[in-house]
Design a protein around this motif. Structure first.
Motif, mmCIF file in Angstrom:
data_model
loop_
_atom_site.group_PDB
_atom_site.id
_atom_site.type_symbol
_atom_site.label_atom_id
_atom_site.label_comp_id
_atom_site.label_asym_id
_atom_site.label_seq_id
_atom_site.Cartn_x
_atom_site.Cartn_y
_atom_site.Cartn_z
ATOM 1 N N VAL A 72 -0.250 -0.191 -0.856
ATOM 2 C CA VAL A 72 0.729 0.609 -0.110
ATOM 3 C C VAL A 72 1.281 -0.265 1.017
ATOM 4 O O VAL A 72 0.523 -0.776 1.841
ATOM 5 C CB VAL A 72 0.060 1.866 0.490
ATOM 6 N N ALA A 112 -9.629 -0.604 4.512
ATOM 7 C CA ALA A 112 -9.830 -2.044 4.710
ATOM 8 C C ALA A 112 -8.532 -2.779 4.426
ATOM 9 O O ALA A 112 -7.631 -2.235 3.782
ATOM 10 C CB ALA A 112 -10.914 -2.544 3.760
ATOM 11 N N VAL A 113 -8.444 -4.013 4.913
ATOM 12 C CA VAL A 113 -7.233 -4.804 4.637
ATOM 13 C C VAL A 113 -7.461 -5.779 3.478
ATOM 14 O O VAL A 113 -6.522 -6.435 3.018
ATOM 15 C CB VAL A 113 -6.733 -5.572 5.890
ATOM 16 N N VAL A 135 -8.883 2.675 0.943
ATOM 17 C CA VAL A 135 -10.082 1.819 0.959
ATOM 18 C C VAL A 135 -10.581 1.548 2.379
ATOM 19 O O VAL A 135 -11.653 0.989 2.581
ATOM 20 C CB VAL A 135 -9.841 0.479 0.219
ATOM 21 N N HIS A 174 -1.741 -11.741 -4.718
ATOM 22 C CA HIS A 174 -3.146 -12.011 -4.361
ATOM 23 C C HIS A 174 -4.127 -11.071 -5.072
ATOM 24 O O HIS A 174 -3.753 -10.002 -5.546
ATOM 25 C CB HIS A 174 -3.331 -11.940 -2.842
ATOM 26 N N VAL A 178 4.001 0.157 3.989
ATOM 27 C CA VAL A 178 4.786 1.184 4.697
ATOM 28 C C VAL A 178 5.129 2.392 3.807
ATOM 29 O O VAL A 178 6.277 2.769 3.641
ATOM 30 C CB VAL A 178 6.030 0.576 5.403
ATOM 31 N N TYR A 179 4.050 2.970 3.273
ATOM 32 C CA TYR A 179 4.106 4.225 2.507
ATOM 33 C C TYR A 179 4.753 4.112 1.124
ATOM 34 O O TYR A 179 5.016 5.130 0.480
ATOM 35 C CB TYR A 179 4.816 5.322 3.320
ATOM 36 N N SER A 181 -6.964 -8.940 -4.349
ATOM 37 C CA SER A 181 -7.782 -8.233 -3.366
ATOM 38 C C SER A 181 -8.098 -6.818 -3.887
ATOM 39 O O SER A 181 -8.354 -6.672 -5.079
ATOM 40 C CB SER A 181 -7.034 -8.234 -2.027
ATOM 41 N N SER A 182 -8.059 -5.806 -3.027
ATOM 42 C CA SER A 182 -8.520 -4.461 -3.453
ATOM 43 C C SER A 182 -7.754 -3.930 -4.659
ATOM 44 O O SER A 182 -8.349 -3.471 -5.645
ATOM 45 C CB SER A 182 -8.371 -3.473 -2.292
ATOM 46 N N THR A 183 -6.422 -4.000 -4.586
ATOM 47 C CA THR A 183 -5.599 -3.438 -5.669
ATOM 48 C C THR A 183 -5.910 -4.159 -6.982
ATOM 49 O O THR A 183 -6.081 -3.532 -8.034
ATOM 50 C CB THR A 183 -4.100 -3.577 -5.323
ATOM 51 N N THR A 242 -3.701 1.151 -3.508
ATOM 52 C CA THR A 242 -4.709 1.214 -2.442
ATOM 53 C C THR A 242 -3.989 1.167 -1.108
ATOM 54 O O THR A 242 -2.935 0.533 -0.974
ATOM 55 C CB THR A 242 -5.722 0.051 -2.498
ATOM 56 N N ALA A 292 -4.833 1.315 3.425
ATOM 57 C CA ALA A 292 -5.876 1.309 4.449
ATOM 58 C C ALA A 292 -6.258 2.758 4.733
ATOM 59 O O ALA A 292 -7.448 3.089 4.815
ATOM 60 C CB ALA A 292 -5.364 0.612 5.699
ATOM 61 N N GLY A 293 -5.256 3.622 4.833
ATOM 62 C CA GLY A 293 -5.578 5.015 5.147
ATOM 63 C C GLY A 293 -4.659 6.037 4.522
ATOM 64 O O GLY A 293 -5.109 7.068 4.030
ATOM 65 N N GLY A 294 -3.352 5.779 4.493
ATOM 66 C CA GLY A 294 -2.431 6.802 3.998
ATOM 67 C C GLY A 294 -1.213 6.233 3.299
ATOM 68 O O GLY A 294 -0.914 5.041 3.387
HETATM 69 C C1 LIG Z 1 3.120 -4.914 5.158
HETATM 70 C C2 LIG Z 1 1.972 -3.977 4.997
HETATM 71 C C3 LIG Z 1 2.199 -2.620 5.103
HETATM 72 C C4 LIG Z 1 1.144 -1.713 4.986
HETATM 73 N N1 LIG Z 1 1.407 -0.376 5.044
HETATM 74 C C5 LIG Z 1 0.380 0.516 4.967
HETATM 75 C C6 LIG Z 1 0.621 1.923 5.029
HETATM 76 O O1 LIG Z 1 1.753 2.390 5.133
HETATM 77 N N2 LIG Z 1 -0.442 2.745 4.970
HETATM 78 C C7 LIG Z 1 -1.727 2.281 4.864
HETATM 79 O O2 LIG Z 1 -2.648 3.063 4.839
HETATM 80 N N3 LIG Z 1 -1.982 0.955 4.741
HETATM 81 C C8 LIG Z 1 -0.967 0.058 4.795
HETATM 82 N N4 LIG Z 1 -1.221 -1.290 4.666
HETATM 83 C C9 LIG Z 1 -2.584 -1.718 4.336
HETATM 84 C C10 LIG Z 1 -2.759 -1.943 2.825
HETATM 85 O O3 LIG Z 1 -2.091 -0.960 2.067
HETATM 86 C C11 LIG Z 1 -4.222 -1.870 2.400
HETATM 87 O O4 LIG Z 1 -5.012 -2.721 3.173
HETATM 88 C C12 LIG Z 1 -4.373 -2.188 0.920
HETATM 89 O O5 LIG Z 1 -5.645 -1.800 0.471
HETATM 90 C C13 LIG Z 1 -4.146 -3.671 0.651
HETATM 91 O O6 LIG Z 1 -4.328 -3.942 -0.723
HETATM 92 P P1 LIG Z 1 -4.748 -5.390 -1.213
HETATM 93 O O7 LIG Z 1 -6.140 -5.628 -0.642
HETATM 94 O O8 LIG Z 1 -4.731 -5.333 -2.676
HETATM 95 O O9 LIG Z 1 -3.758 -6.332 -0.617
HETATM 96 C C14 LIG Z 1 -0.198 -2.197 4.776
HETATM 97 C C15 LIG Z 1 -0.391 -3.576 4.664
HETATM 98 C C16 LIG Z 1 0.656 -4.460 4.763
HETATM 99 C C17 LIG Z 1 0.400 -5.947 4.618
#
Ligand SMILES: Cc1cc2nc3c(=O)[nH]c(=O)nc-3n(C[C@H](O)[C@H](O)[C@H](O)COP(=O)(O)O)c2cc1C
Length: 230
Positions: free
Chosen positions: A83, A156-157, A154, A12, A85-86, A14-16, A122, A124-126
């Motif tokens: 990211v 955000a999701v 970022v 997809h 799950v890390y 999105s942010s990345t 990218t 959401a937080g860590g």
């Molecule tokens: C299965 C899954 C696991 C995730 N694990 C983490 C995580 O470990 N730490 C975190 O901060 N965000 C986590 N996220 C959130 C995404 O890393 C974050 O929203 C990212 O910017 C999504 O990039 P995208 O917009 O390109 O899809 C996770 C999201 C999904 C769907």
């Protein structure tokens, strides 16, 4: 004209995607993009054929070959993953597993030692540090001369949820990074880390039990005075 290849660990946009794509556009030149698993979604079967025969014996070689060609012909390699799950996404990990035979301890591709690489993630937080490491480890052991990394929380999701302030900051960061890459492209020199890794692996070749790897290093002249970055 620089050739950039971008490998995304997701399908997809999105942010990345927006961050890595904007970097590629700012670098300019020729851009080739691959989305995983859309463009390659196989899991390594653990047959070890690539280590003991040649890479084209891999059961997935036909599917992987266009991406390998793009990587080898590129000047800049961008690996980008959200990211999960890390760590990197499953598709990115499965993709990188297919290049184990290209790790410096085996048969590194010579052209890598003159390329620049960027790892982007990218979250959401860590989890940026461990995710970037997943990708940097591969580029380092492939022999990529200069590697930069960019991880962004970022908060955000998806891209729509990223604040305008954050988007503006990201844009500024990508302009800075692109300018650095363009400037460096005139004379890409292998980093100290790349050279140190090479010399460690060169030592390993002297005691290696894999005749295919030893022959490869010998044929390249790397066990004598030739070096891949020269
Ligand atoms: C299965 C899954 C696991 C995730 N694990 C983490 C995580 O470990 N730490 C975190 O901060 N965000 C986590 N996220 C959130 C995404 O890393 C974050 O929203 C990212 O910017 C999504 O990039 P995208 O917009 O390109 O899809 C996770 C999201 C999904 C769907």
């Amino acid at each position: 004209m620089l050739k950039t290849v971008v490998i995304y660990g997701q399908n997809h946009k999105s942010s990345t995607y927006h961050i890595a794509h904007s970097l590629a556009e700012k670098i300019g030149g020729d851009i080739t993009e691959y989305f995983l698993p859309r463009d390659f979604g196989e899991f390594c079967l653990g047959c070890n054929t690539c280590f003991f025969k040649t890479a084209d014996h891999c059961p997935h070689y036909a599917k992987l070959q266009p991406i390998i060609k793009s990587l080898d012909e590129s000047d800049v390699i961008i690996l980008a993953s959200p990211v999960y799950v890390y760590h990197v996404t499953g598709p990115m990990k499965a993709f990188l597993d297919h290049f184990g035979n290209r790790w410096m301890v085996h048969c590194p591709e010579e052209s890598m030692f003159k390329k620049q690489g960027v790892c982007i993630c990218t979250a959401a937080g860590g989890g940026m540090k461990s995710t970037l490491k997943d990708m940097v480890d591969s580029l380092s052991f492939w022999g990529v001369a200069r590697i930069r990394k960019y991880g962004k929380a970022v908060m955000a999701v998806n891209w729509e949820g990223v604040s305008d302030k954050k988007k503006a900051l990201i844009d500024k960061d990508m302009t800075f990074l692109a300018n650095k890459i363009i400037k460096n492209s005139k004379n890409v020199r292998a980093s100290l880390k790349t050279k140190l890794l090479f010399y460690c692996m060169r030592f390993v070749q002297r005691i290696s039990k894999n005749p295919k790897d030893t022959k490869y290093w010998n044929d390249k002249g790397w066990l004598k005075d030739k070096r891949p970055w020269k």
